[in-house]
Scaffold this active site. Structure first.
Site, mmCIF file in Angstrom:
data_model
loop_
_atom_site.group_PDB
_atom_site.id
_atom_site.type_symbol
_atom_site.label_atom_id
_atom_site.label_comp_id
_atom_site.label_asym_id
_atom_site.label_seq_id
_atom_site.Cartn_x
_atom_site.Cartn_y
_atom_site.Cartn_z
ATOM 1 N N GLU A 210 35.100 39.116 53.597
ATOM 2 C CA GLU A 210 35.283 38.410 52.326
ATOM 3 C C GLU A 210 34.225 37.319 52.269
ATOM 4 O O GLU A 210 34.376 36.255 52.860
ATOM 5 C CB GLU A 210 36.696 37.831 52.245
ATOM 6 C CG GLU A 210 37.795 38.875 52.252
ATOM 7 C CD GLU A 210 37.717 39.830 51.075
ATOM 8 O OE1 GLU A 210 37.182 39.425 50.012
ATOM 9 O OE2 GLU A 210 38.177 40.979 51.199
ATOM 10 N N CYS A 244 34.864 30.197 46.763
ATOM 11 C CA CYS A 244 33.968 31.359 46.811
ATOM 12 C C CYS A 244 33.833 32.038 45.459
ATOM 13 O O CYS A 244 32.805 32.667 45.177
ATOM 14 C CB CYS A 244 34.444 32.349 47.870
ATOM 15 S SG CYS A 244 36.077 33.051 47.560
#
Length: 475
Positions: A210, A244
């Site tokens: 991720e 993110c």
């Protein structure tokens, strides 16, 4: 034998003993994790404030709430997720049992990130527990206060052999990566992601990465610019930009740039007052190294909003840059901070080209009232996710797989997707020792007659599947 090797061996021994497999054990551990969040709330909130300057309510909203929802969903759906999943049979297997059986992978390594030290570390753990795995949890050393609380308190609630917490810096992480795992789940940047993947390759260990990247936000000139800028402002400056999936930069036509800048300025003031430095819901950069990195990225652009900074507090005001081009320093890496560049393009065609010339982002945001324009962006670009007319909120939907593509990551998670990602979906066919006359079609000698019968049987099965699908459509 290193401490890390001992921890992994204990976890594997416990897994092989079958302790993590029973559904009752999985539920009990998930309920204990929920108790941890409830009973140690103050410790978690305080550690987040000391690491990132998060407010109490900010931690509740962006860390605790998503975890609580995820755990409760896993408890409720566990039996369904873990049950055998029947699949279509063919005429050669019509009397047999044919299904997919989820089974635990084994020992999973979870390497968390510092920006949301609780959510991004424990969300994969929820899936690991639900899937029946053992899991070694490695919180980020950058968010040191959160890591310490996790190390000290989590073993009081979870099986400390099956779900140990290992703290430390680069050397401890490197030592962990030398060990053999059955899956590695990493959240962080692409540079470290490559190191993790290289280490995993030594044991042919599958990975979920991720990562992040530069997620663009395109604003159509014909949309409600005020609303678009308000939602982008919220998405960008949550957690001081250290998210993110934060919009990394804005693409818009030059004709609306001044309006965009004005609306961003207004929204920043509405959200964070005239003095964000003193506002309780505006955080801080995690440390001085990242403070200096983000500050350096501001060079080369013109500050249109904000720009204030205080190194002693790791404070950078919500900042918007104009006069930014694709070659500016701020456009060469993920910002991961409260700096928002605005880049002028001639329209959606150039915006699509601009996005496609770069690495695939974790998410693309598009703001428009034109469904065809949104459809074009969706069809002509690639990203982990696409969200129209809002920011971040797709992460709140456990039914949506969350993950990147290309440089922004591989694999996905959330809800059942985490369960499946950390399970082996085992194909199972249980036959009987009868109907040998039918089975004899496959035995030598392979005659033309046998081949003809087999072909007819298989084609008849395809036809039946097609008719079944058509009936489903009609209903």
């Amino acid at each position: 034998m290193s401490r890390e090797e001992q921890v992994v061996q204990r976890a594997r021994t416990s897994f092989r003993a079958g302790r993590s497999r029973p559904l009752q054990h999985r539920r009990q551990q998930l309920k204990s994790l929920l108790s941890f969040l409830s009973e140690r709330r103050r410790d978690i909130i305080d550690s987040s404030r000391r690491d990132l300057g998060k407010s109490d309510n900010g931690t509740e909203l962006f860390e605790m709430l998503v975890l609580e929802v995820e755990i409760k969903l896993a408890i409720e759906k566990l039996a369904e997720w873990a049950a055998p999943r029947p699949v279509e049979k063919n005429l050669l297997t019509i009397s047999d049992q044919v299904y997919v059986q989820p089974e635990p992978l084994g020992v999973v390594l979870i390497i968390g990130a510092w920006n949301y030290p609780w959510a991004v570390t424990l969300l994969p753990l929820v899936g690991a527990i639900a899937a029946g795995n053992a899991a070694v949890v490695k919180p980020s050393e950058v968010s040191s206060h959160s890591a310490r609380v996790m190390e000290e308190l989590l073993p009081l609630y979870l099986d400390k052999d099956l779900y140990p917490v290992v703290t430390g810096g680069m050397s401890e992480t490197q030592e962990l990566l030398k060990q053999r795992f059955d899956h590695i789940f990493f959240t962080g940047g692409s540079a470290v992601g490559k190191v993790v993947m290289k280490a995993a390759a030594r044991h042919l260990t599958p990975v979920t990465l991720e990562l992040g990247g530069k997620s663009p936000a395109y604003i159509d000139k014909n949309c409600d610019i005020a609303v678009a800028c308000r939602r982008i402002t919220w998405g960008k400056f949550v957690n001081c930009g250290q998210t993110c999936i934060a919009p990394d930069y804005i693409l818009c036509e030059a004709s609306i740039q001044d309006r965009v800048l004005e609306e961003l300025k207004r929204s920043i003031k509405d959200f964070y007052t005239d003095d964000p430095k003193t506002f309780q819901d505006y955080g801080r950069i995690v440390n001085q190294r990242h403070f200096k990195r983000v500050l350096a990225l501001m060079e080369g652009g013109t500050v249109a909003v904000g720009g204030d900074a205080d190194e002693s507090q790791c404070y950078i005001a919500p900042t918007v840059l104009k006069d930014v081009t694709g070659d500016s320093d701020v456009m060469k890496e993920e910002i991961f901070g409260p700096v928002l560049p605005v880049v002028s393009v001639s329209g959606v065609d150039e915006a699509i080209d601009f996005i496609n010339e770069r690495e695939k982002p974790l998410v693309i945001y598009v703001f428009s009232s034109d469904g065809k324009l949104i459809g074009r962006v969706k069809a002509e670009t690639s990203s982990g996710s696409l969200l129209a007319n809002d920011c971040l909120v797709h992460f709140t939907i456990p039914a949506l797989p969350f993950g990147g593509v290309g440089n922004s990551g591989m694999g996905c998670y959330r809800g059942r997707h985490t369960f499946d990602r950390l399970s082996h979906l085992r194909s199972c066919l249980i036959k009987q020792l009868n109907l040998e006359a039918v089975n004899s079609l496959r035995y030598p000698p392979h005659t033309a007659g046998k081949l003809g019968w087999t072909r007819r049987l298989l084609l008849l099965q395809v036809k039946q599947v097609f008719l079944h699908v058509e009936r489903m459509k009609m209903n």
